[in-house]
Design a protein around this motif. Sequence first.
Motif, PDB file in Angstrom:
ATOM      1  N   UNK A 119       0.853  -1.191   0.000  1.00  0.00           N
ATOM      2  CA  UNK A 119       0.000   0.000   0.000  1.00  0.00           C
ATOM      3  C   UNK A 119       0.884   1.235   0.000  1.00  0.00           C
ATOM      4  N   UNK A 120       0.678   2.079  -1.007  1.00  0.00           N
ATOM      5  CA  UNK A 120       1.371   3.355  -1.044  1.00  0.00           C
ATOM      6  C   UNK A 120       2.117   3.597  -2.334  1.00  0.00           C
ATOM      7  N   UNK A 121       1.622   4.517  -3.133  1.00  0.00           N
ATOM      8  CA  UNK A 121       2.313   4.899  -4.348  1.00  0.00           C
ATOM      9  C   UNK A 121       2.291   3.864  -5.447  1.00  0.00           C
ATOM     10  N   UNK A 122       1.374   2.912  -5.366  1.00  0.00           N
ATOM     11  CA  UNK A 122       1.304   1.867  -6.382  1.00  0.00           C
ATOM     12  C   UNK A 122       0.544   2.414  -7.596  1.00  0.00           C
ATOM     13  N   UNK A 123       1.156   2.284  -8.768  1.00  0.00           N
ATOM     14  CA  UNK A 123       0.570   2.768 -10.017  1.00  0.00           C
ATOM     15  C   UNK A 123       0.592   1.651 -11.061  1.00  0.00           C
ATOM     16  N   UNK A 142      -4.831   6.534  -5.117  1.00  0.00           N
ATOM     17  CA  UNK A 142      -4.713   7.695  -6.007  1.00  0.00           C
ATOM     18  C   UNK A 142      -4.630   7.299  -7.473  1.00  0.00           C
ATOM     19  N   UNK A 143      -3.901   6.240  -7.787  1.00  0.00           N
ATOM     20  CA  UNK A 143      -3.739   5.830  -9.186  1.00  0.00           C
ATOM     21  C   UNK A 143      -5.080   5.501  -9.830  1.00  0.00           C
ATOM     22  N   UNK A 144      -5.998   4.995  -9.044  1.00  0.00           N
ATOM     23  CA  UNK A 144      -7.318   4.627  -9.571  1.00  0.00           C
ATOM     24  C   UNK A 144      -8.295   5.792  -9.462  1.00  0.00           C
ATOM     25  N   UNK A 145      -8.408   6.359  -8.277  1.00  0.00           N
ATOM     26  CA  UNK A 145      -9.429   7.372  -8.047  1.00  0.00           C
ATOM     27  C   UNK A 145      -9.136   8.718  -8.698  1.00  0.00           C
ATOM     28  N   UNK A 146      -7.887   8.976  -9.033  1.00  0.00           N
ATOM     29  CA  UNK A 146      -7.545  10.226  -9.727  1.00  0.00           C
ATOM     30  C   UNK A 146      -7.504  10.051 -11.242  1.00  0.00           C
TER      31      UNK A 146
END
Length: 168
Positions: A119-123, A142-146
């Motif tokens: 968990x954390x910064x995974x793209x 963030x990678x998904x929701x943004x």
Amino acid sequence: KQSKLLFDVHLMIEKPERYIDDYIKAGADIICFHYEATEKADEIIEYVHDHDVKVAMAISPKTPAEVLLPFLDRLDMVLVMTVEPGFGGQKMIPETLDKCRLLRREITARGLATNIEVDGGITAENVWLASANGANVIVAGSAIFRSPKPRAVISKMRSECDLHPFAG
């Protein structure tokens, strides 16, 4: 109770033992607490399992993976934080993935079915590193929701994991 989806609760709080009952009552399927946040890890593991809920233990980037080894046989999952806990949108710390590799080797050597979560910064661009190092549960906020196309991101992440399995 409103969803059939897995309810994986990550308690990023000091002394998580104070709130575990609340999350069990709310229907948690997995309760994850931080190694660094309590002196009652053994009691928490036993208590959560006694309530037919799976239990996971997380470690922060600066904590060595070896601290999890004495608990490994009793955990359903371990969580390797790949950023410092606190807020979304951070960049993954690649060195944290070495912990996944060490843990996956130990899990395999012991014949366990323990999951390794990151968990954390995974793209979509770096998820393959997590998979190749032994992680099999991926948290990507963030990678998904943004993203304007979240389904496409999820699909690419799954594909990257399939293309880069743990190789030992």
